[in-house]
Design a protein around this motif. Sequence first.
Motif, PDB file in Angstrom:
ATOM      1  N   LEU A 402       0.717  -1.153  -0.208  1.00 32.66           N
ATOM      2  CA  LEU A 402       0.001   0.160   0.032  1.00 32.66           C
ATOM      3  C   LEU A 402       0.891   1.356  -0.052  1.00 32.66           C
ATOM      4  O   LEU A 402       0.656   2.275  -0.729  1.00 32.66           O
ATOM      5  N   ALA A 403       1.737   1.406   0.830  1.00 26.67           N
ATOM      6  CA  ALA A 403       2.922   2.516   0.789  1.00 26.67           C
ATOM      7  C   ALA A 403       3.548   2.725  -0.482  1.00 26.67           C
ATOM      8  O   ALA A 403       3.802   3.867  -0.851  1.00 26.67           O
ATOM      9  N   ASN A 404       3.783   1.790  -1.193  1.00 22.11           N
ATOM     10  CA  ASN A 404       4.501   1.773  -2.531  1.00 22.11           C
ATOM     11  C   ASN A 404       4.001   2.188  -3.351  1.00 22.11           C
ATOM     12  O   ASN A 404       4.157   3.140  -4.440  1.00 22.11           O
ATOM     13  N   LYS A 405       2.431   1.789  -3.524  1.00 25.89           N
ATOM     14  CA  LYS A 405       1.464   2.430  -4.654  1.00 25.89           C
ATOM     15  C   LYS A 405       0.860   3.779  -4.310  1.00 25.89           C
ATOM     16  O   LYS A 405       0.479   4.293  -5.201  1.00 25.89           O
ATOM     17  N   SER A 406       1.121   3.999  -3.122  1.00 27.12           N
ATOM     18  CA  SER A 406       0.459   5.418  -2.838  1.00 27.12           C
ATOM     19  C   SER A 406       1.035   6.618  -3.320  1.00 27.12           C
ATOM     20  O   SER A 406       2.217   6.658  -3.738  1.00 27.12           O
ATOM     21  N   GLN A 407       0.375   7.440  -3.855  1.00 28.48           N
ATOM     22  CA  GLN A 407       0.829   8.767  -4.423  1.00 28.48           C
ATOM     23  C   GLN A 407       1.330   9.858  -3.484  1.00 28.48           C
ATOM     24  O   GLN A 407       1.952  10.868  -3.825  1.00 28.48           O
ATOM     25  N   LYS A 408       0.958   9.549  -2.045  1.00 30.06           N
ATOM     26  CA  LYS A 408       1.351  10.543  -1.033  1.00 30.06           C
ATOM     27  C   LYS A 408       2.514   9.662  -0.329  1.00 30.06           C
ATOM     28  O   LYS A 408       2.253   8.474  -0.282  1.00 30.06           O
ATOM     29  N   ASN A 409       3.372  10.497   0.414  1.00 28.17           N
ATOM     30  CA  ASN A 409       4.436   9.772   1.185  1.00 28.17           C
ATOM     31  C   ASN A 409       3.755   9.251   2.339  1.00 28.17           C
ATOM     32  O   ASN A 409       2.798   9.535   3.206  1.00 28.17           O
ATOM     33  N   VAL A 410       4.499   8.061   2.797  1.00 29.57           N
ATOM     34  CA  VAL A 410       4.139   7.346   3.840  1.00 29.57           C
ATOM     35  C   VAL A 410       5.609   7.039   4.787  1.00 29.57           C
ATOM     36  O   VAL A 410       6.476   6.642   4.068  1.00 29.57           O
ATOM     37  N   LEU A 411       5.577   7.542   5.947  1.00 29.76           N
ATOM     38  CA  LEU A 411       6.598   7.294   6.912  1.00 29.76           C
ATOM     39  C   LEU A 411       6.413   6.257   7.873  1.00 29.76           C
ATOM     40  O   LEU A 411       5.272   6.371   8.249  1.00 29.76           O
TER      41      LEU A 411
END
Length: 895
Positions: A402-411
């Motif tokens: 999910l984090a990889n495909k998201s257009q927004k940053n995930v930390l």
Amino acid sequence: MSIRNLQYLFNPKSIAVIGASNKVHGVGTTVLNNICAGGFDGAVYPVNPKYATLAGLEVYPGIAQLPVAPELAVICTPVATVPKLISELGERGTKAAIVLTAGLSAIRDENGVSMRDLMLAASRPHLLRILGPNCVGMLAPRIGLNASFAHVNALPGKIAFVSQSGAMVTGVLDWANARGIGFSKFISLGDGADIDFGDILDYLAGDPETHAILLYVEAITSARKFMSAARAAARSKPTIVIKAGRVPEGAKAAASHTGALAGSDGVYDAAFRRAGMLRVLTTEDLFDAVETLARARPLTGERLAILTNGGGPGVMATDTLIEDGGTLAPLCEQTMQKLDAVLPANWSRSNPVDIIGDAPANRYVEALEILQEDPAVDASLIIHAPTAIVPSTDIAKALIPLANKSQKNVLTCWLGGSAVARGREMFSEAAIPSYETPEKAIRGFMQMVHYRRNQQLLMQVPAALSAASSHDVSAAREVIRGALTAGRDMLSEAEAKTVLAAYGIPVVETRVVASVEEAIPAAEAIGFPVALKILSPEISHKSDVGGVALDLDSSTAVRAAGTRMKERIAKLRPDARLQGFTVQGMARRPEGRELIIGVATDPVFGPIILFGQGGIAVEVTADHAIALPPLNTVLARDLVSRTRVSKLLAGYRNRAPADSEGIYRTLVQVSDMIVDLPEITELDINPLIADGNGVIALDARIRVRSIVGNGIGRLAIRPYPADLEEWISWQGNPVMLRPIKPEDVNEHALFFDALDPDDVCDRAFTRVGSLLPSQLVRLTQIDYDREMAFIACRSRADGSTETLGVARAITDPDNFTAEFAIIVRSDLKRHGLGHILMDKLVRYCRERGTKRMVGETFKSNSRMIELAGTFGFELRPTQDPKIMLMQLDLTMQLS
């Protein structure tokens, strides 16, 4: 010099180690062993007349005996030998050398010339580039090169590290190896006698192996060169800097408040910010920033959502975010409803989103999906504390896709030790920023925020100022000339205000009188109440000696105040000459805020501009920010926003907002003044009163000095070159040829839209539908020190201007080759405008000393080829059979 021959330093095919030995702990021994052990597959030539073999290699007695000219030499010999060795290497054909030897500036020959200067003189005829002296060396892990005396090798990676400190080189190398951090280049600058930060930044900006640049800076020597290189590098890849010496010992005594406030570190901070770089304070922050910036997507906003399985860590993260000036994302009602549907009834129902400690992996996924869909959320931080219910690895496996495909940053923050170590590793392996504590995660996010803000300073378009930006430069120069002719370096208050008024800055009415008795009729003419101030070249801060009296409402009050001032000056400052008084009308601004705008001259970066809270306690409040000129409205707004007083200017309780646009305009006017009047070295407008009705300068102080030339070279960033503007007649109408400005961005879009697609293809070698806003900004906001774009423009009936054609030249950092291109609006072709633009560009390149111009065009573009031939361009084929190279030797004398 800049990037010339640096390829031989960073990618040599052969190396000579001069001073190689087998002495225990010897530098020559360590360097040779490091090169041999590093995996370098080129030829290695030890040089030392005392040995026959070393490390299994044949040793050569001298440079003349080497079988070939080495592309790179590493010198580990005593100080006195270095200049001669450099000369021999240059004559042999070597193009780069690393001089590890220290102390070249301290030792001189019989004529008093330092070994450092002799070394540089020996290198110049051969264009031999020198890294050092007094450096640890250089490592290029991707080619197995360790040309240093560092105690360990570097791992290969995509980060370049450049340091002035040798101790930092070895310390950071050891620190990075322990953490598995690799490098594309690892460079010790040492004294930087030849190759400096500007050279290295220019090279690394175009290095495909380098994805991020880290700098450890102690001092910059060539500000203009550094700023141009830093701005170019920061546009293309994250550039992060740590600067030593943040706390100054104290500013030298200065005539202006600005001179006292503007410590050198504040100026460096302003320079890094203007260059689009990110400054950090610790080595750990330096590499944390790479963890974040090299892996994260560009932020589209600054609002953060925090997702946590524990309330405490979420609160800790929130506290740190707010304290650091960050913004917590406000969750919309639709998001709240969606979260209600998937989370336990006792979830926090706010941001931070506490999904409760027993959360299984799917709860993390569902909550993150909902947060990422919220338009008010620009990035998300996941905080996980270990529990016995769900293994951390399960949560990591579920979240990574999910984090990889998201257009927004995930930390992510994996709070704990061994229980979460593998989860943290999994995220790190997936190139997702991951941290050990909530505080470090927030600092990582705020690094992204600050970097975004600095990048925006490079990319934003300033609003065009009104016609008020026309200045009476000659009147201001006349005042300054009069003071210098009289042998004075300080303008009187009245003279200073005359200069300000010449630049459109509102000033309070001021009259100069020679005595108390003369002050009375002056006050009556102005109208009571008035302010009375002493006039003395020896006393800069009049309030310190009781030399200011306010709200004098009668002739009697003026006489009494002036008499007291004379008595007080005679007692407190018997050395001071009392030349008279100034009488001013009282500016009634009950809601006015006291501000200061100042100028000081930094020994490295030249003129700097200061803004902050003013008044007599300006040094005590220490609420100020610094910027480098030239300023525009965007940069002025940013400067104001970095002060605490900016919040007061916005209005509070029943007090109306101050005229912010008037403040920005004044800052730009002061910037213009500094660009136009290089004689000004210090300036204070204190106080500048600002309220809802505008701004007005109550007091001003200006220090000047005589200069030779136009003084443009003293500015760290080259301003708009107005001297290159030129009016011509075209088809019977006046047309201006001038450098492009950032304000031209909208007109440039219209110009591009008016071009025929075939003409664009001829220019860009590809079909281009439209230009993105960032591309338009890049085309109109240029570094005038390295790039030039001349536009031909004419006036419309409504007073605006339209762009008819553009001629552009981008010069390499050595000013050797300029790549050019010309395009004329499609409906205006075949009327000689291309010839006019080409003539302007050729003249400009020739005058600035560029050696040659080159460009490419389709063979089918007969008109471009004909135009190039008119100016003497040589046509050559390229590897592409459809494209011709056009080249003009600018060093040839005109016939």
